[in-house]
Design a protein around this motif. Structure first.
Motif, PDB file in Angstrom:
ATOM      1  N   ALA A  72       0.840  -1.202   0.000  1.00 49.72           N
ATOM      2  CA  ALA A  72       0.000   0.000   0.000  1.00 49.72           C
ATOM      3  C   ALA A  72       0.872   1.248   0.000  1.00 49.72           C
ATOM      4  CB  ALA A  72      -0.925  -0.009   1.206  1.00 49.72           C
ATOM      5  N   ARG A  73       1.991   1.212   0.723  1.00 49.77           N
ATOM      6  CA  ARG A  73       2.896   2.364   0.777  1.00 49.77           C
ATOM      7  C   ARG A  73       3.461   2.666  -0.609  1.00 49.77           C
ATOM      8  NH1 ARG A  73       5.635   5.561   4.048  1.00 49.77           N
ATOM      9  NH2 ARG A  73       5.413   4.545   6.035  1.00 49.77           N
ATOM     10  N   LYS A  92       2.209   1.868  -3.513  1.00 44.41           N
ATOM     11  CA  LYS A  92       1.123   2.343  -4.382  1.00 44.41           C
ATOM     12  C   LYS A  92       0.800   3.807  -4.105  1.00 44.41           C
ATOM     13  CE  LYS A  92      -0.904  -2.230  -4.974  1.00 44.41           C
ATOM     14  NZ  LYS A  92      -2.020  -3.118  -4.619  1.00 44.41           N
ATOM     15  N   GLU A  93       0.812   4.195  -2.829  1.00 47.97           N
ATOM     16  CA  GLU A  93       0.566   5.591  -2.456  1.00 47.97           C
ATOM     17  C   GLU A  93       1.661   6.498  -3.018  1.00 47.97           C
ATOM     18  OE1 GLU A  93       0.786   8.347   1.549  1.00 47.97           O
ATOM     19  OE2 GLU A  93       0.232   6.246   1.782  1.00 47.97           O
ATOM     20  N   SER A  98       1.183   9.463  -6.115  1.00 51.90           N
ATOM     21  CA  SER A  98       1.500  10.881  -5.891  1.00 51.90           C
ATOM     22  C   SER A  98       2.989  11.112  -6.124  1.00 51.90           C
ATOM     23  CB  SER A  98       1.119  11.283  -4.458  1.00 51.90           C
ATOM     24  OG  SER A  98      -0.252  11.077  -4.234  1.00 51.90           O
ATOM     25  N   TYR A 134       6.151  12.896  -3.814  1.00 52.02           N
ATOM     26  CA  TYR A 134       7.084  12.062  -3.060  1.00 52.02           C
ATOM     27  C   TYR A 134       8.519  12.104  -3.585  1.00 52.02           C
ATOM     28  CZ  TYR A 134       3.601   9.863  -0.058  1.00 52.02           C
ATOM     29  OH  TYR A 134       2.644   9.620   0.895  1.00 52.02           O
TER      30      TYR A 134
END
Length: 169
Positions: free
Chosen positions: A138-139, A141-142, A146, A150
């Motif tokens: 999930a990290r 993908k986040e 964005s 990042y």
């Protein structure tokens, strides 16, 4: 002490992650104390916090650390490394010159040619994409969703002598 291969960990590693790494590629979501200690080659991506004394004795390879709070420098051993921003791919492409994609690097010994032939942003993003695909993170993908927000929060950990050797090539 890994000499080759890739590993993707959907989680936080303990102390001394990638110690004496001499050629493997690793992506992890956080590490304890002494990460990348005595590393001589390879590529490491840390998508989260590090413990203290990161990169102590690191003489080769490259690490990219997500520094969301801007305090990674206080946990990094700067005796043999410099911390650099990850430049945008377009800006870095001009600096690659003849060693850009398709450049001939044969005969240059056991240097990870990705550290010469691929822009930092492209390498970092491709490793995070592989991590997301391999682990479902999930990290990751986040971060990818964005990316423009990042990318600038990553710090490149570059051994100073290794940087000089790459520049000579």
């Amino acid at each position: 002490g890994a000499i080759d291969g890739e590993v993707f960990f959907n989680g936080v590693a303990g102390e001394r992650f990638c110690v004496r790494n001499s050629g493997a590629t690793a992506v992890v979501e956080g590490v304890g104390d002494h990460g990348c200690e005595y590393m001589t080659g390879g590529t490491v991506v840390v998508l989260g916090q590090t413990g203290r004394n990161f990169a102590a004795g690191m003489s080769g390879g490259v690490a990219y650390v997500l520094d969301l709070e801007g305090d990674f420098q206080s946990r990094c051993n700067l005796a043999q490394v410099a911390l650099e921003p990850v430049p945008e791919e377009e800006a870095a492409a001009d600096a690659l010159g003849e060693f850009g994609p398709g450049g001939d690097l044969s005969g240059h010994g056991k240097v990870d040619i990705r550290h010469l032939a691929m822009a930092d942003e492209a390498l970092l993003k491709s490793l995070i994409e592989k991590h997301a695909a391999a682990t479902g993170s999930a990290r990751a993908k986040e971060i990818l969703a964005s990316w423009s927000d990042y990318r600038c929060k990553f710090v490149k950990v570059m051994p100073t002598e290794y940087a000089k050797a790459l520049a000579k090539l």
